[in-house]
Design an enzyme around this catalytic site. Sequence first.
Site, PDB file in Angstrom:
ATOM      1  N   ASN A   1     -60.963  -1.706-117.438  1.00 42.11           N
ATOM      2  CA  ASN A   1     -61.762  -2.729-116.476  1.00 42.11           C
ATOM      3  C   ASN A   1     -61.181  -2.958-115.466  1.00 42.11           C
ATOM      4  OD1 ASN A   1     -63.511  -4.254-115.525  1.00 42.11           O
ATOM      5  ND2 ASN A   1     -63.385  -5.689-117.203  1.00 42.11           N
TER       6      ASN A   1
ATOM      7  N   LYS B   1     -61.822  -4.667-112.870  1.00 44.47           N
ATOM      8  CA  LYS B   1     -62.508  -5.840-112.156  1.00 44.47           C
ATOM      9  C   LYS B   1     -62.414  -5.750-111.038  1.00 44.47           C
ATOM     10  CE  LYS B   1     -60.499  -8.103-116.467  1.00 44.47           C
ATOM     11  NZ  LYS B   1     -60.247  -9.668-117.145  1.00 44.47           N
TER      12      LYS B   1
ATOM     13  N   HIS C   1     -69.782  -8.724-120.140  1.00 47.61           N
ATOM     14  CA  HIS C   1     -68.605  -9.323-120.237  1.00 47.61           C
ATOM     15  C   HIS C   1     -68.557 -10.677-119.944  1.00 47.61           C
ATOM     16  CE1 HIS C   1     -64.542  -9.659-118.998  1.00 47.61           C
ATOM     17  NE2 HIS C   1     -64.215  -8.642-119.388  1.00 47.61           N
TER      18      HIS C   1
ATOM     19  N   GLU D   1     -66.576 -12.882-118.268  1.00 47.07           N
ATOM     20  CA  GLU D   1     -66.473 -13.195-117.138  1.00 47.07           C
ATOM     21  C   GLU D   1     -67.682 -13.416-116.124  1.00 47.07           C
ATOM     22  OE1 GLU D   1     -63.355 -10.427-115.653  1.00 47.07           O
ATOM     23  OE2 GLU D   1     -62.037 -11.447-116.836  1.00 47.07           O
TER      24      GLU D   1
ATOM     25  N   GLU E   1     -64.278  -9.119-127.594  1.00 47.44           N
ATOM     26  CA  GLU E   1     -63.522  -9.858-126.509  1.00 47.44           C
ATOM     27  C   GLU E   1     -63.556 -11.092-126.800  1.00 47.44           C
ATOM     28  OE1 GLU E   1     -62.416  -6.834-123.241  1.00 47.44           O
ATOM     29  OE2 GLU E   1     -64.204  -7.942-122.692  1.00 47.44           O
TER      30      GLU E   1
ATOM     31  N   GLY F   1     -57.121 -12.060-120.072  1.00 43.41           N
ATOM     32  CA  GLY F   1     -56.224 -12.529-119.094  1.00 43.41           C
ATOM     33  C   GLY F   1     -55.309 -13.602-119.399  1.00 43.41           C
TER      34      GLY F   1
ATOM     35  N   SER G   1     -56.137  -9.158-123.605  1.00 46.35           N
ATOM     36  CA  SER G   1     -54.645  -8.720-123.350  1.00 46.35           C
ATOM     37  C   SER G   1     -53.912  -7.934-124.052  1.00 46.35           C
ATOM     38  CB  SER G   1     -53.863 -10.196-123.835  1.00 46.35           C
ATOM     39  OG  SER G   1     -54.065 -11.533-122.781  1.00 46.35           O
TER      40      SER G   1
HETATM   41  C1  PEP Z   1     -61.067  -7.295-119.752  1.00 44.23           C
HETATM   42  O1  PEP Z   1     -61.231  -7.445-118.674  1.00 44.23           O
HETATM   43  O2  PEP Z   1     -62.308  -7.139-120.513  1.00 44.23           O
HETATM   44  C2  PEP Z   1     -60.009  -7.874-120.707  1.00 44.23           C
HETATM   45  C3  PEP Z   1     -59.693  -7.663-121.823  1.00 44.23           C
HETATM   46  O3  PEP Z   1     -58.678  -8.165-119.748  1.00 44.23           O
HETATM   47  P1  PEP Z   1     -57.353  -8.449-120.192  1.00 44.23           P
HETATM   48  O4  PEP Z   1     -56.939  -7.291-120.655  1.00 44.23           O
HETATM   49  O5  PEP Z   1     -56.662  -8.809-118.794  1.00 44.23           O
HETATM   50  O6  PEP Z   1     -57.228  -9.424-121.050  1.00 44.23           O
END
Ligand code: PEP
Length: 259
Positions: free
Chosen positions: A9, A11, A95, A97, A167, A173, A213
């Site tokens: 992803n 982003k 997601h 975010e 997630e 992040g 992460s």
């Molecule tokens: C994500 O964007 O779904 C995500 C898990 O980001 P990160 O790996 O940076 O934590």
Amino acid sequence: MRTPIVIGNWKMNGTLGEARSLAAGIRDGLKQPVGAEMVVCPPFTALPAVGEILAQSPVGLGAQNCHWDASGAHTGEISAPMLLDLGARTILLGHSERRHELGEPDELINKKVRAVLAHGATPVLCVGETEEERRQGLTFTTIEGQLRAGLSGVASEEIARVMLAYEPVWAIGTGLNATPAQAAEVHGYLRGLISELASPEVAQGLRIIYGGSVRPENAGTLAEQPEIDGALVGGASLSAKNFLAIARSAARDGGSRGN
Ligand code: PEP
């Protein structure tokens, strides 16, 4: 049987030049097959260019969101048929975010899941609890609510075409990640719910990936859990080397899960 899958992803990162160079890096690093399915979800603006670069590679194209309508008066939005037209076959929905920054509610995410299925693409429904919800012991209540609402009105045979991403919001992040045991526990719970909402067979075949992460250093131990079918990778997917290393780790135990 469930083949491991790793989804990048990107982003809101990458000018066209940067996206091209990242896609070329992934393509060129794939001289050796990795053994896991791979998909990248660039920003909408880079989809055609990245699709062209990856066209002859095994890496699939995905998108980070879409609208539920096929077309119409929805300023700033992009529909599933528009994404399919560009070659994107996998679409991230719900997601955290978007849930938390933009206030996307479950009802709207459900409309998107149904639209993506109706147009023949694969929705990746993201669910996860906040740090506060975990602290209060509400992890399972939260993800169950998100899953049931996200799949509301979706028939069993359609649920079979969905992918889930667990997630935990506190792990995205942040550099913190769920332990393999914490993630596997939630994945097992989600699989149990899918068994109830669809059937045990559908639950056995449905892929549930972990995001939060994920890095080359922790991808291997996560992949050792039979309940974890791969990874949704944010930050680390912006490096071709790291993304490929994660994909190799996801496939490390040689492959498929389930009966
Ligand atoms: C994500 O964007 O779904 C995500 C898990 O980001 P990160 O790996 O940076 O934590």
